[in-house]
Design a protein around this motif. Structure first.
Motif, PDB file in Angstrom:
ATOM      1  N   ASP A   1     -12.618  -2.643  15.233  1.00 19.27           N
ATOM      2  CA  ASP A   1     -12.916  -4.078  15.078  1.00 19.27           C
ATOM      3  C   ASP A   1     -14.044  -4.341  14.087  1.00 19.27           C
ATOM      4  OD1 ASP A   1     -10.965  -5.076  16.781  1.00 19.27           O
ATOM      5  OD2 ASP A   1     -12.198  -4.736  18.554  1.00 19.27           O
ATOM      6  N   TRP A   2     -14.215  -3.455  13.109  1.00 19.71           N
ATOM      7  CA  TRP A   2     -15.209  -3.689  12.064  1.00 19.71           C
ATOM      8  C   TRP A   2     -14.671  -4.651  11.007  1.00 19.71           C
ATOM      9  CZ3 TRP A   2     -16.768   2.146  11.072  1.00 19.71           C
ATOM     10  CH2 TRP A   2     -17.465   2.606  12.205  1.00 19.71           C
ATOM     11  N   ILE A   3     -13.349  -4.651  10.843  1.00 18.81           N
ATOM     12  CA  ILE A   3     -12.706  -5.496   9.840  1.00 18.81           C
ATOM     13  C   ILE A   3     -11.273  -5.730  10.302  1.00 18.81           C
ATOM     14  CG2 ILE A   3     -11.917  -3.520   8.442  1.00 18.81           C
ATOM     15  CD1 ILE A   3     -12.396  -5.207   5.941  1.00 18.81           C
ATOM     16  N   ASN A   4     -10.723  -6.902  10.005  1.00 17.79           N
ATOM     17  CA  ASN A   4      -9.325  -7.098  10.396  1.00 17.79           C
ATOM     18  C   ASN A   4      -8.417  -6.354   9.415  1.00 17.79           C
ATOM     19  OD1 ASN A   4      -8.209  -8.993   8.240  1.00 17.79           O
ATOM     20  ND2 ASN A   4      -9.925 -10.237   8.991  1.00 17.79           N
ATOM     21  N   LEU A   5      -7.244  -5.981   9.903  1.00 13.47           N
ATOM     22  CA  LEU A   5      -6.352  -5.109   9.128  1.00 13.47           C
ATOM     23  C   LEU A   5      -5.930  -5.750   7.812  1.00 13.47           C
ATOM     24  CD1 LEU A   5      -4.808  -2.449   9.064  1.00 13.47           C
ATOM     25  CD2 LEU A   5      -2.961  -3.544  10.350  1.00 13.47           C
ATOM     26  N   PHE A   6      -5.693  -7.059   7.821  1.00 16.24           N
ATOM     27  CA  PHE A   6      -5.273  -7.740   6.598  1.00 16.24           C
ATOM     28  C   PHE A   6      -6.335  -7.598   5.513  1.00 16.24           C
ATOM     29  CE2 PHE A   6      -5.278 -11.426   3.810  1.00 16.24           C
ATOM     30  CZ  PHE A   6      -3.958 -11.486   3.401  1.00 16.24           C
ATOM     31  N   SER A   7      -7.592  -7.857   5.862  1.00 17.91           N
ATOM     32  CA  SER A   7      -8.677  -7.773   4.870  1.00 17.91           C
ATOM     33  C   SER A   7      -8.819  -6.354   4.335  1.00 17.91           C
ATOM     34  CB  SER A   7      -9.997  -8.241   5.501  1.00 17.91           C
ATOM     35  OG  SER A   7      -9.905  -9.572   5.945  1.00 17.91           O
ATOM     36  N   GLY A   8      -8.744  -5.375   5.238  1.00 22.05           N
ATOM     37  CA  GLY A   8      -8.874  -3.989   4.805  1.00 22.05           C
ATOM     38  C   GLY A   8      -7.766  -3.584   3.851  1.00 22.05           C
ATOM     39  N   LEU A   9      -6.531  -3.963   4.162  1.00 24.51           N
ATOM     40  CA  LEU A   9      -5.405  -3.618   3.284  1.00 24.51           C
ATOM     41  C   LEU A   9      -5.493  -4.357   1.955  1.00 24.51           C
ATOM     42  CD1 LEU A   9      -2.490  -3.625   5.896  1.00 24.51           C
ATOM     43  CD2 LEU A   9      -3.528  -1.629   4.798  1.00 24.51           C
ATOM     44  N   LEU A  10      -5.995  -5.595   1.978  1.00 25.50           N
ATOM     45  CA  LEU A  10      -6.149  -6.365   0.742  1.00 25.50           C
ATOM     46  C   LEU A  10      -7.152  -5.683  -0.188  1.00 25.50           C
ATOM     47  CD1 LEU A  10      -5.289  -8.963  -0.698  1.00 25.50           C
ATOM     48  CD2 LEU A  10      -7.251 -10.105   0.372  1.00 25.50           C
ATOM     49  N   VAL A  11      -8.271  -5.230   0.369  1.00 24.71           N
ATOM     50  CA  VAL A  11      -9.262  -4.498  -0.433  1.00 24.71           C
ATOM     51  C   VAL A  11      -8.659  -3.200  -0.959  1.00 24.71           C
ATOM     52  CG1 VAL A  11     -11.463  -3.265  -0.336  1.00 24.71           C
ATOM     53  CG2 VAL A  11     -11.238  -5.508   0.748  1.00 24.71           C
ATOM     54  N   LEU A  12      -7.889  -2.518  -0.115  1.00 25.05           N
ATOM     55  CA  LEU A  12      -7.317  -1.227  -0.496  1.00 25.05           C
ATOM     56  C   LEU A  12      -6.320  -1.373  -1.636  1.00 25.05           C
ATOM     57  CD1 LEU A  12      -7.379   1.778   0.273  1.00 25.05           C
ATOM     58  CD2 LEU A  12      -5.435   1.344   1.782  1.00 25.05           C
TER      59      LEU A  12
ATOM     60  N   VAL B   1       0.843  -1.198   0.000  1.00 22.08           N
ATOM     61  CA  VAL B   1       0.000   0.000   0.000  1.00 22.08           C
ATOM     62  C   VAL B   1       0.879   1.249   0.000  1.00 22.08           C
ATOM     63  CG1 VAL B   1      -1.612   1.353   1.414  1.00 22.08           C
ATOM     64  CG2 VAL B   1      -2.022  -1.082   1.035  1.00 22.08           C
ATOM     65  N   GLY B   2       2.017   1.138   0.690  1.00 26.27           N
ATOM     66  CA  GLY B   2       2.954   2.255   0.710  1.00 26.27           C
ATOM     67  C   GLY B   2       3.489   2.623  -0.659  1.00 26.27           C
ATOM     68  N   VAL B   3       3.489   1.677  -1.603  1.00 26.34           N
ATOM     69  CA  VAL B   3       3.916   1.976  -2.972  1.00 26.34           C
ATOM     70  C   VAL B   3       3.070   3.109  -3.549  1.00 26.34           C
ATOM     71  CG1 VAL B   3       4.060   1.063  -5.325  1.00 26.34           C
ATOM     72  CG2 VAL B   3       4.789  -0.350  -3.390  1.00 26.34           C
ATOM     73  N   VAL B   4       1.761   3.082  -3.279  1.00 23.12           N
ATOM     74  CA  VAL B   4       0.856   4.125  -3.771  1.00 23.12           C
ATOM     75  C   VAL B   4       0.966   5.375  -2.905  1.00 23.12           C
ATOM     76  CG1 VAL B   4      -1.562   4.744  -4.145  1.00 23.12           C
ATOM     77  CG2 VAL B   4      -0.725   2.483  -4.814  1.00 23.12           C
ATOM     78  N   LEU B   5       1.021   5.199  -1.597  1.00 21.19           N
ATOM     79  CA  LEU B   5       1.073   6.362  -0.716  1.00 21.19           C
ATOM     80  C   LEU B   5       2.335   7.198  -0.945  1.00 21.19           C
ATOM     81  CD1 LEU B   5      -0.244   4.796   2.611  1.00 21.19           C
ATOM     82  CD2 LEU B   5      -1.506   6.102   0.893  1.00 21.19           C
ATOM     83  N   GLU B   6       3.412   6.556  -1.391  1.00 22.11           N
ATOM     84  CA  GLU B   6       4.633   7.299  -1.717  1.00 22.11           C
ATOM     85  C   GLU B   6       4.446   8.222  -2.912  1.00 22.11           C
ATOM     86  OE1 GLU B   6       7.708   4.453  -2.325  1.00 22.11           O
ATOM     87  OE2 GLU B   6       7.643   3.697  -0.271  1.00 22.11           O
TER      88      GLU B   6
END
Length: 593
Positions: A417-428, A82-87
């Motif tokens: 705790d609405w979504i686990n971090l892995f799932s959220g980052l995968l969608v992002l 995700v940092g690839v895009v944020l950079e």
């Protein structure tokens, strides 16, 4: 207490006989020595040790493989991608324009706000990497006055959240692997915020006086070690060093001549130049261009598609496969389509042929690059960039806002705790690719395989320490002095052990290797595990005394032209105040019982 010790002994025997514990410790001691020696890439050391433990039957295949696909490891991988895009967002450019003020203390205060907060949500290594060039070339202050404070502040900021540093994610993965409850995104915030404030206070008070002011180029020790070879038809052949005008070069000094198997040093002005002599110089970045103009010499590694018109400065990273190799053995030019024109290793004087120098983490290289250099897949794994790295397809302001908002929403949803971090980052990351803000090729190129292998191997080592009883052996032999003062004393012991190791090896290695000791100590004392895990987390980030224990310190070492003692002088008060804050606040926020 005896029953607790019996339980831990039983825990240590789950899959490995206790007779293996001393041998596990011997192997780990060897790992410490080799990591501290800094001659072999950490990925090779950890992978070799993990494979050895598996082949010896000290960990079964299922647990071995699970270590490399641990949820925390995969989450860290997605976070870096995700940092690839944020950079590509405008935040780095905005920070570069507004971070540096004519007042040095005002600059530090701005760093505390912007670098500290950014490092809480983006990997702190990425934050420093993005600002390194701007800090080095800022118009108001010497790089030596701003680079080390920026590194320290990024470390403070990384302690604020679960995602601020890879160390926290590693520890979270170790907790899950040990069957314990994972840490939440903001569990680190309470103590981390205090660390940022008190650490910034020390920097504001002491950094202007303790950090060196870079001197002018006349008195400053030359920065780079570079080589030129005398060709067979050179007009310098037969002339003395003095008559060939090699003593009149600006900002460059001839330190030795290599003639066959012989090294001539120091070089006498009356020494006569001969064919195929290799001339070794010290000088600054502009000296490479000056050497190019010398009649009848060539620079090593240069071919027709590589030119000194395209120069880049990079720092060799902790995880580089280049560590421990020479330019020749690494096949550097073919691997990167670049030639090393010069090497700098802080204040250390290098000697010998450029191609025979064994590279170390922290070495700064001056590269002549080919046209596709910045498109190579292996750059991020091997280098931190001092020269600004071109951004492919930078995002607009609107796109930057959307990308940043999406990332913050994922973090917020995870915190609630609405979504686990892995799932959220995968969608992002999937959304970013769908919107063409990142390509599959780009994601593949930036996939941090070396880091994944290091962390996965560290998890294997930690698991073997736990199941072999090696961690309990450490508790029984090294921790009694602290444990006789109760759980709070044991908590201090775990923190100090981590602190010593993180200054000796790397922060991630220290965290992975001390975690089993923290787990065994907490269980032995029948204490709350959380403060012990946080002791490891904060201790692993407390690397202020050397340039080698933490990535950001290494990144600024050579660009800031620091000496090793500069880290001791500035880092000691920072480390003391940081440690006192951790040891007082952590048990108050998370009681040991």
């Amino acid at each position: 207490m005896p029953s607790a010790l019996a339980d831990i002994a039983h825990l240590g025997n789950e899959s490995v006989g206790t007779s293996a514990a001393p041998w596990v410790l011997v192997a780990i001691l060897g790992l410490f020595v080799l990591l501290a020696h800094n001659r072999i890439a950490p990925v090779r050391l950890f992978l070799t040790l993990a494979a050895g433990f598996y082949l010896l039957g000290w960990i079964d295949l299922e647990r071995f493989l699970q270590s490399y696909v641990n949820p925390a490891v995969m989450t860290l991988m997605l976070l870096l991608l995700v940092g690839v895009v944020l950079e590509k967002t405008t935040w780095v450019r905005t920070l570069s324009r507004h971070l540096f003020h004519t007042s040095l203390r005002q600059t530090y205060a701005r760093m505390g706000l912007w670098v500290g907060v950014s490092s809480a949500f983006l990997n702190n290594t990425a934050v420093v990497s993005g600002l390194l060039s701007a800090a080095k070339n800022n118009p108001h202050h010497a790089p030596s006055k701003v680079l080390m404070p920026m590194s320290y502040i990024a470390i403070f900021g990384g302690t604020l959240t679960l995602v601020g540093t890879s160390t926290h994610l590693i520890l979270n993965g170790l907790l899950v692997q040990a069957g314990e409850a994972p840490l939440a995104l903001l569990d680190f915030l309470y103590v981390g915020a205090a660390l940022l404030m008190v650490g910034l206070g020390v920097i504001l008070l002491l950094a202007p006086r303790l950090l060196p002011e870079q001197k002018d180029s006349v008195t400053q020790p030359p920065a780079y070690f570079m080589e030129a070879k005398v060709t067979s038809g050179s007009p310098m052949i037969g002339k003395t060093v003095q008559n060939a005008n090699l003593r009149q070069l600006q900002s460059v000094f001839l330190v030795e001549i290599i003639r066959g198997e012989h090294v001539l040093a120091p070089v006498s002005p009356s020494e006569v130049i001969q064919p195929n002599d290799r001339l070794l110089f010290s000088g600054d970045m502009d000296s490479a261009m000056q050497l190019k103009t010398l009649p009848g010499v060539t620079l090593p590694g240069l071919v027709k598609n590589l030119s000194t018109d395209n120069l880049s400065e990079v720092v060799v990273s902790h995880n580089a496969v280049l560590v421990g190799q020479t330019l020749k053995s690494a096949n550097f030019r073919n691997k990167f389509n670049a030639a090393v024109i010069a090497i700098n290793r802080g204040q250390e004087r290098l000697t010998g042929k450029l191609g025979d120098i064994v590279l170390q983490a922290g070495d700064k290289l001056l590269l002549a690059t080919g046209s596709d250099f910045f498109g190579r897949e292996n750059l991020s794994k091997n280098f931190y960039f001092v020269t600004p790295r071109p951004i492919s397809h930078p995002l607009s302001v609107a796109q930057s806002v959307l990308a940043g908002t999406g990332f913050l929403m994922v973090l917020l949803a995870s915190a609630l705790d609405w979504i686990n971090l892995f799932s959220g980052l995968l969608v992002l990351i999937g959304t970013f690719i769908a919107m063409r803000w990142a390509s599959f090729a780009e994601v593949k190129r930036r996939l941090p395989m070396d880091l994944i292998l290091i962390i996965g191997s560290a998890l294997v080592v930690a698991e073997v320490m736990r199941t072999s009883g090696a961690a309990q052996l450490i508790v029984e032999t090294a921790m009694p002095f602290f444990m006789q003062h109760g759980a709070w004393g044991a908590f201090i012991g775990v923190y100090l052990l981590t602190l010593v190791l993180t200054e000796t090896v790397t922060n991630n290695a220290a965290a992975a290797l001390v975690f089993p000791v923290a787990l065994a100590t907490a269980q032995t004392m029948d204490a709350n595990l959380v403060p012990f895990v946080l002791a490891v987390a904060y201790g692993a980030s407390a690397s202020f005394l050397t340039p080698y224990g933490y990535q950001t310190n290494l990144m600024v070492y050579t660009p800031g032209q620091y000496r090793f003692l500069d880290y001791v002088r500035m880092g000691l008060p920072v480390s003391v105040v940081y440690s006192v804050t951790v040891l007082i606040l952590t048990p108050l926020v998370f009681p040991v019982y």
